[in-house]
Design a protein around this motif. Sequence first.
Motif, short mmCIF file in Angstrom:
data_model
loop_
_atom_site.label_atom_id
_atom_site.label_comp_id
_atom_site.label_asym_id
_atom_site.label_seq_id
_atom_site.Cartn_x
_atom_site.Cartn_y
_atom_site.Cartn_z
N LEU A 14 0.73 -1.40 -0.09
CA LEU A 14 0.32 0.11 0.49
C LEU A 14 1.06 1.12 -0.12
O LEU A 14 0.86 2.22 -0.47
N ARG A 15 2.03 1.07 0.62
CA ARG A 15 2.88 2.36 1.47
C ARG A 15 3.55 3.11 -0.25
O ARG A 15 3.58 3.86 -0.64
N PHE A 72 7.48 8.64 8.74
CA PHE A 72 6.09 9.56 9.67
C PHE A 72 4.91 9.67 8.77
O PHE A 72 4.39 9.67 7.86
N PRO A 73 4.58 8.08 8.32
CA PRO A 73 3.52 7.55 8.30
C PRO A 73 2.00 8.14 8.80
O PRO A 73 1.29 8.30 7.80
N GLN A 74 1.89 8.78 10.24
CA GLN A 74 0.13 8.93 9.62
C GLN A 74 0.30 10.69 9.54
O GLN A 74 -0.60 10.85 9.12
N ALA A 75 1.89 11.35 9.51
CA ALA A 75 1.74 12.53 9.43
C ALA A 75 1.34 12.58 7.88
O ALA A 75 0.55 13.35 7.14
N ALA A 76 2.23 11.81 6.92
CA ALA A 76 2.13 11.67 5.33
C ALA A 76 0.91 11.89 5.08
O ALA A 76 0.37 12.00 4.33
N ALA A 81 -4.24 12.73 2.40
CA ALA A 81 -5.74 12.64 2.30
C ALA A 81 -6.11 13.14 2.63
O ALA A 81 -7.13 13.48 1.72
N CYS A 82 -6.25 14.58 3.02
CA CYS A 82 -6.62 15.63 3.39
C CYS A 82 -6.07 16.41 0.71
O CYS A 82 -7.41 16.84 0.80
N ILE A 108 -6.27 4.19 1.02
CA ILE A 108 -5.00 3.56 1.09
C ILE A 108 -4.57 4.86 1.78
O ILE A 108 -3.58 4.16 3.38
N ALA A 109 -4.23 6.39 2.44
CA ALA A 109 -3.34 6.76 3.72
C ALA A 109 -4.98 6.71 4.73
O ALA A 109 -3.87 6.86 5.51
N PHE A 110 -5.54 6.29 3.98
CA PHE A 110 -5.64 6.57 5.84
C PHE A 110 -5.89 4.92 6.40
O PHE A 110 -5.19 5.03 7.60
#
Length: 138
Positions: A14-15, A72-76, A81-82, A108-110
């Motif tokens: 996914l990444r 930094f997966p949560q920040a990225a 996602a925004c 995927i971002a979520f």
Amino acid sequence: MQHSKKHDVAILALRLAAGVIFILHGYGKLFGGMKMFTGMVAGLHFPAPTLFAYLAALSEFCGGIALVLGIFPQAASFFVACVMLTAMIGVKKFSLPKADPDLALLAIAFAVGLMGAGRYSLQAMLSKKQAPEPVKAE
């Protein structure tokens, strides 16, 4: 929480898929398409369209790199996602199938944001190196 090897390979897939797409789209905007992209952002009636165009392009490019590397997966994930949510709402007006790629990338971002980078990531490698050695009982 311990994850299976399959789980970590799935997160890696996914990444990598999303990250490469975001890198390519961000790169195209930053290195040749900013004038057109800024015009599109202005057409969406964003205040400071140049600022928001650069923020979106940098979110895609840098967020994509972070996803590929697994840092930094949560920040990225939050930033890309925004961008995808804005594209779905502002540009594609939730029109499916036109917005299908945006919806898939948003999902995927979520997912990556919730699951983290996984075992096969730079973040995991760095956290192993920084972990203190366990104390042995004598």
